[in-house]
Motif scaffolding. Sequence first.
Motif, PDB file in Angstrom:
ATOM      1  N   ASP A  65      -2.496   2.963 -13.426  1.00 11.42           N
ATOM      2  CA  ASP A  65      -3.948   2.994 -13.267  1.00 11.42           C
ATOM      3  C   ASP A  65      -4.327   3.390 -11.844  1.00 11.42           C
ATOM      4  OD1 ASP A  65      -4.148   0.650 -11.529  1.00 11.42           O
ATOM      5  OD2 ASP A  65      -3.805  -0.574 -13.310  1.00 11.42           O
ATOM      6  N   GLU A  66      -5.587   3.700 -11.654  1.00 17.17           N
ATOM      7  CA  GLU A  66      -6.054   4.235 -10.375  1.00 17.17           C
ATOM      8  C   GLU A  66      -5.884   3.248  -9.229  1.00 17.17           C
ATOM      9  OE1 GLU A  66      -9.988   5.738 -10.679  1.00 17.17           O
ATOM     10  OE2 GLU A  66      -9.460   7.358 -12.068  1.00 17.17           O
ATOM     11  N   SER A  67      -6.090   1.965  -9.498  1.00 15.05           N
ATOM     12  CA  SER A  67      -5.978   0.975  -8.417  1.00 15.05           C
ATOM     13  C   SER A  67      -4.553   0.892  -7.890  1.00 15.05           C
ATOM     14  CB  SER A  67      -6.445  -0.396  -8.902  1.00 15.05           C
ATOM     15  OG  SER A  67      -5.602  -0.877  -9.945  1.00 15.05           O
ATOM     16  N   LYS A  68      -3.588   0.914  -8.793  1.00 11.69           N
ATOM     17  CA  LYS A  68      -2.179   0.888  -8.359  1.00 11.69           C
ATOM     18  C   LYS A  68      -1.803   2.204  -7.687  1.00 11.69           C
ATOM     19  CE  LYS A  68      -0.358  -2.502 -11.657  1.00 11.69           C
ATOM     20  NZ  LYS A  68      -1.618  -2.904 -12.289  1.00 11.69           N
ATOM     21  N   ARG A  69      -2.279   3.300  -8.243  1.00 11.80           N
ATOM     22  CA  ARG A  69      -2.028   4.595  -7.596  1.00 11.80           C
ATOM     23  C   ARG A  69      -2.527   4.586  -6.158  1.00 11.80           C
ATOM     24  NH1 ARG A  69      -6.145   9.135  -9.034  1.00 11.80           N
ATOM     25  NH2 ARG A  69      -7.341   7.616  -7.795  1.00 11.80           N
ATOM     26  N   ASP A  70      -3.765   4.154  -5.978  1.00 11.27           N
ATOM     27  CA  ASP A  70      -4.353   4.170  -4.632  1.00 11.27           C
ATOM     28  C   ASP A  70      -3.597   3.264  -3.674  1.00 11.27           C
ATOM     29  OD1 ASP A  70      -6.216   5.918  -5.600  1.00 11.27           O
ATOM     30  OD2 ASP A  70      -7.825   4.440  -5.810  1.00 11.27           O
ATOM     31  N   ALA A  71      -3.145   2.115  -4.165  1.00 10.15           N
ATOM     32  CA  ALA A  71      -2.403   1.185  -3.306  1.00 10.15           C
ATOM     33  C   ALA A  71      -1.067   1.791  -2.874  1.00 10.15           C
ATOM     34  CB  ALA A  71      -2.171  -0.133  -4.042  1.00 10.15           C
ATOM     35  N   VAL A 115       0.483  -6.513   0.256  1.00 10.61           N
ATOM     36  CA  VAL A 115      -0.153  -7.204   1.384  1.00 10.61           C
ATOM     37  C   VAL A 115      -1.545  -6.637   1.634  1.00 10.61           C
ATOM     38  CG1 VAL A 115      -0.035  -7.591   3.878  1.00 10.61           C
ATOM     39  CG2 VAL A 115       2.009  -7.933   2.458  1.00 10.61           C
ATOM     40  N   ALA A 116      -1.685  -5.336   1.516  1.00  2.00           N
ATOM     41  CA  ALA A 116      -3.004  -4.714   1.683  1.00  2.00           C
ATOM     42  C   ALA A 116      -3.993  -5.211   0.624  1.00  2.00           C
ATOM     43  CB  ALA A 116      -2.875  -3.194   1.615  1.00  2.00           C
ATOM     44  N   LEU A 117      -3.463  -5.617  -0.526  1.00  2.00           N
ATOM     45  CA  LEU A 117      -4.308  -6.140  -1.608  1.00  2.00           C
ATOM     46  C   LEU A 117      -4.488  -7.653  -1.531  1.00  2.00           C
ATOM     47  CD1 LEU A 117      -2.877  -3.994  -4.554  1.00  2.00           C
ATOM     48  CD2 LEU A 117      -5.098  -3.723  -3.423  1.00  2.00           C
ATOM     49  N   GLY A 118      -3.975  -8.258  -0.451  1.00  3.21           N
ATOM     50  CA  GLY A 118      -4.169  -9.692  -0.239  1.00  3.21           C
ATOM     51  C   GLY A 118      -3.065 -10.573  -0.776  1.00  3.21           C
ATOM     52  N   GLU A 119      -1.949  -9.973  -1.176  1.00  3.22           N
ATOM     53  CA  GLU A 119      -0.838 -10.758  -1.727  1.00  3.22           C
ATOM     54  C   GLU A 119       0.249 -10.955  -0.669  1.00  3.22           C
ATOM     55  OE1 GLU A 119      -1.206 -12.098  -4.587  1.00  3.22           O
ATOM     56  OE2 GLU A 119      -3.046 -11.001  -5.095  1.00  3.22           O
ATOM     57  N   GLU A 120       1.351 -11.619  -1.053  1.00  5.52           N
ATOM     58  CA  GLU A 120       2.430 -11.925  -0.123  1.00  5.52           C
ATOM     59  C   GLU A 120       3.610 -10.964  -0.283  1.00  5.52           C
ATOM     60  OE1 GLU A 120       3.772 -15.960  -0.161  1.00  5.52           O
ATOM     61  OE2 GLU A 120       1.802 -16.722  -0.757  1.00  5.52           O
ATOM     62  N   ARG A 121       4.334 -10.804   0.811  1.00  6.51           N
ATOM     63  CA  ARG A 121       5.584 -10.049   0.745  1.00  6.51           C
ATOM     64  C   ARG A 121       6.578 -10.772  -0.158  1.00  6.51           C
ATOM     65  NH1 ARG A 121       6.886  -8.551   7.067  1.00  6.51           N
ATOM     66  NH2 ARG A 121       4.862  -9.368   7.680  1.00  6.51           N
ATOM     67  N   GLY A 122       7.312  -9.997  -0.931  1.00  5.46           N
ATOM     68  CA  GLY A 122       8.359 -10.582  -1.761  1.00  5.46           C
ATOM     69  C   GLY A 122       7.892 -11.069  -3.113  1.00  5.46           C
ATOM     70  N   LYS A 123       6.581 -11.044  -3.380  1.00  2.00           N
ATOM     71  CA  LYS A 123       6.069 -11.493  -4.683  1.00  2.00           C
ATOM     72  C   LYS A 123       5.992 -10.343  -5.683  1.00  2.00           C
ATOM     73  CE  LYS A 123       5.498 -15.701  -3.275  1.00  2.00           C
ATOM     74  NZ  LYS A 123       6.430 -16.753  -3.735  1.00  2.00           N
TER      75      LYS A 123
END
Length: 461
Positions: A65-71, A115-123
């Motif tokens: 999807d577009e959101s994952k593409r953009d990330a 991380v740019a989307l507000g999540e943690e590294r390694g998750k």
Amino acid sequence: MAYRIEKDSLGEFKVPQDAWYGIQTARAVENFPISGRGPDRDFIRAHVQIKYAAAIANCQPDWLDESKRDAIVSACERILKGEFLDQFVVDRFQAGAGTSHNMNSNEVIANIANVALGEERGKYSPINPNDHVNMGQSTNDTIPTAIRLAVLAKLPRLTQAVEHMAAAFDEIALREQDTVKSGRTHLQDAVPTTIGREFAAYAWSLRRAKQNIADTRRQLCDIGLGGSAAGTGLNTSPHYPEKVAAELAKLTNEPIQASNLAAQMQSMLDLQTLSGQIRSLALELTRISNDLRLLASGPRTGLGEITLPPVQPGSSIMPGKVNPVMFEMLNQVCYQVMGQDAAVAYMTQAGQLELNVMMPALGSALFDAMDWLTNAMNAATDKNLKGLIVNRDRCFTFIHDSVGLATLLNPQIGYTKAAEIAKESEKSGKPVRDIVAEHNLMSREAFDALVLKAARDGKID
């Protein structure tokens, strides 16, 4: 060091807390402490460009999807701008085919995006290294494609370095077009020539080698990205090979196009062809470097026809000694490049069935050869060729000491009588020009003019 715990199909493993890579990269770092050399920078960029292009090509209904593409694209853009390059840490000698580097890229990109989307590294949510960053891809097709893109990035630098050196030879050739010197064949005195002709020939040879290298570019732009595993195209989105090639063409400004997907992971022939042409350049550079070192030998007990600019003291015991270090360096680099080509050749033939697993080391050998030659040629050109001095008096002395000048008399008195004059010159030590004058064949001035014309034009009236 602080760690986080990640889990894969083999179980749990420690990953440095501040690392942007993940568990598979961490395992590879522990498994392969071999050379201490990380991946080539152009190769890192090339592999990230593939992930960037794949995200755009996979942005289709029921795929990405577009959101994952953009990330993913945003994460790739940050790396391509120079961020996070220290996070590509797998040794050049690693798992066959380059799986470790492929996962290094996947994990770094996924962590940056998350991380740019507000999540943690390694998750690895919402962006997963395998499911999203690696969508429709395999080590089998991304690594050989990345090697091709990396050498395409290096090609202009290498050919520019060749042209830089050729232009320096041309400049000397133009300046010294009337500087007569003794030609040498079999390392013995021969007919007269000029410094201009000698150095112009060096320039011509280098440009021929440059063209041969440049001619490999077209084939290197044919890629097998989209072959996925074993060239089958398994798990790829509709029209993915054509779409991803078009995106890479935009990113690299090269005419990238999809080729035979299976062949491009079986065969490294195109890369070997490039390596062979680089080896040919190294052979020419070796020959030319050896010539320059001979011409600069002395300064009093050697040829001494040219003087190379001194760049450092030449001896720890002999005061005032200066050596031709830049061309000694270039010789050493050329010998090493020939060894890299041999390694590439062995690894090219080592492919088996659907895959050549030797790609990481093959790519590394080719990258080194290109970078080393580029840097060595530029250094030798800037520090030595540009300040080279032709010792014209020395050239004049040698040419008139040469018994080879008797050859110029062949059209007038015949080979046998000319040979007698040559023998007389050799026995008495007198220059041919003096013997000619003593035999009333022509004046010394007329003979000098004959020598110049023969050296410059290659003809005798």
